[in-house]
Write a protein that holds these residues in place. Structure first.
Motif, PDB file in Angstrom:
ATOM      1  N   GLN A   3      -1.177   8.695   1.358  1.00 57.45           N
ATOM      2  CA  GLN A   3      -1.017   7.678   1.994  1.00 57.45           C
ATOM      3  C   GLN A   3      -0.564   7.445   3.258  1.00 57.45           C
ATOM      4  OE1 GLN A   3       1.108   4.445   0.433  1.00 57.45           O
ATOM      5  NE2 GLN A   3       0.860   2.843   1.667  1.00 57.45           N
TER       6      GLN A   3
ATOM      7  N   VAL B  42      -3.095   8.692   5.963  1.00 55.72           N
ATOM      8  CA  VAL B  42      -3.878   7.871   6.284  1.00 55.72           C
ATOM      9  C   VAL B  42      -3.215   7.028   7.197  1.00 55.72           C
ATOM     10  CG1 VAL B  42      -5.157   5.626   5.668  1.00 55.72           C
ATOM     11  CG2 VAL B  42      -5.034   8.046   4.494  1.00 55.72           C
ATOM     12  N   GLN B  43      -2.503   6.602   7.052  1.00 51.30           N
ATOM     13  CA  GLN B  43      -1.666   5.673   8.125  1.00 51.30           C
ATOM     14  C   GLN B  43      -1.777   6.496   9.346  1.00 51.30           C
ATOM     15  OE1 GLN B  43       1.152   4.171   4.539  1.00 51.30           O
ATOM     16  NE2 GLN B  43       2.347   4.024   6.942  1.00 51.30           N
TER      17      GLN B  43
ATOM     18  N   LEU C 204      -5.058   5.686  10.718  1.00 51.47           N
ATOM     19  CA  LEU C 204      -5.306   5.263  11.295  1.00 51.47           C
ATOM     20  C   LEU C 204      -3.835   4.088  12.522  1.00 51.47           C
ATOM     21  CD1 LEU C 204      -6.303   3.393   7.503  1.00 51.47           C
ATOM     22  CD2 LEU C 204      -7.655   3.891   9.156  1.00 51.47           C
TER      23      LEU C 204
ATOM     24  N   LEU D 297      -2.357  -1.627   4.121  1.00 51.49           N
ATOM     25  CA  LEU D 297      -3.338  -0.673   4.668  1.00 51.49           C
ATOM     26  C   LEU D 297      -4.640  -0.530   4.488  1.00 51.49           C
ATOM     27  CD1 LEU D 297      -3.334   2.667   5.309  1.00 51.49           C
ATOM     28  CD2 LEU D 297      -2.950   3.209   3.089  1.00 51.49           C
TER      29      LEU D 297
ATOM     30  N   TRP E 177      -7.984  -0.006   7.014  1.00 53.28           N
ATOM     31  CA  TRP E 177      -8.292   1.001   6.639  1.00 53.28           C
ATOM     32  C   TRP E 177     -10.419   0.394   6.806  1.00 53.28           C
ATOM     33  CZ3 TRP E 177     -10.399   6.174   5.163  1.00 53.28           C
ATOM     34  CH2 TRP E 177     -10.845   6.237   3.729  1.00 53.28           C
ATOM     35  N   THR E 178     -10.638  -0.477   5.831  1.00 54.38           N
ATOM     36  CA  THR E 178     -11.792  -1.742   5.945  1.00 54.38           C
ATOM     37  C   THR E 178     -12.170  -1.646   7.678  1.00 54.38           C
ATOM     38  OG1 THR E 178     -11.627  -2.531   3.531  1.00 54.38           O
ATOM     39  CG2 THR E 178     -12.592  -3.416   5.207  1.00 54.38           C
TER      40      THR E 178
ATOM     41  N   THR F 144     -12.345   2.259   9.507  1.00 55.38           N
ATOM     42  CA  THR F 144     -13.753   2.827   9.210  1.00 55.38           C
ATOM     43  C   THR F 144     -15.052   2.637   8.689  1.00 55.38           C
ATOM     44  OG1 THR F 144     -13.218   3.424   6.871  1.00 55.38           O
ATOM     45  CG2 THR F 144     -11.440   4.470   8.014  1.00 55.38           C
TER      46      THR F 144
ATOM     47  N   LEU G  23     -10.346   3.724  -0.551  1.00 59.58           N
ATOM     48  CA  LEU G  23      -9.032   3.819  -0.266  1.00 59.58           C
ATOM     49  C   LEU G  23      -7.942   3.457  -1.186  1.00 59.58           C
ATOM     50  CD1 LEU G  23      -7.029   5.296   1.492  1.00 59.58           C
ATOM     51  CD2 LEU G  23      -6.413   3.137   2.667  1.00 59.58           C
TER      52      LEU G  23
ATOM     53  N   VAL H 275     -11.753  10.289   1.981  1.00 61.41           N
ATOM     54  CA  VAL H 275     -10.665   9.023   2.329  1.00 61.41           C
ATOM     55  C   VAL H 275     -10.181  10.438   3.733  1.00 61.41           C
ATOM     56  CG1 VAL H 275      -8.680   8.236   2.213  1.00 61.41           C
ATOM     57  CG2 VAL H 275      -9.602   7.980   0.255  1.00 61.41           C
TER      58      VAL H 275
ATOM     59  N   LEU I  80     -11.060   9.557   7.909  1.00 66.38           N
ATOM     60  CA  LEU I  80     -10.630   9.432   8.597  1.00 66.38           C
ATOM     61  C   LEU I  80     -10.976   9.531  10.512  1.00 66.38           C
ATOM     62  CD1 LEU I  80      -7.274  10.825   7.062  1.00 66.38           C
ATOM     63  CD2 LEU I  80      -7.965   8.271   7.295  1.00 66.38           C
TER      64      LEU I  80
END
Length: 79
Positions: free
Chosen positions: A10, A13-14, A17, A29, A33-34, A37, A44, A72, A76
């Motif tokens: 996580q 990913v953060q 982003l 989050l 993400w939406t 990406t 996710l 995922v 990214l």
């Protein structure tokens, strides 16, 4: 062990982003993400949901979860 890996994923990913190093709530989050990406939030969310909570996770569930992590990571943003 799974919870530790999930939290680290996580955070990865953060960071990708641009959302920092503090664990965010899932809703924030997933929205980021939406937006960034163009991918569905469920992609996710599925990665964030596997939790061991002291219970044994089946080999099949673990492999499926690892595949979700790879998916995922593949989507990214690259900097």
């Amino acid at each position: 062990m799974i919870d530790t890996i999930r939290k680290e994923e996580q955070l990865q990913v953060q960071r990708a982003l641009g959302l920092g190093n503090q664990l965010l709530d899932p809703e924030t989050l997933l929205t980021a993400w939406t937006q960034q990406t163009g991918r569905p939030a469920t992609e996710l969310a599925d990665m964030l949901q596997l939790r061991s909570r002291g219970q044994r996770v089946s080999d099949r569930d673990l492999l499926t979860w690892l595949e979700k992590i790879q998916t995922v990571r593949h989507h990214l943003p690259r900097y």
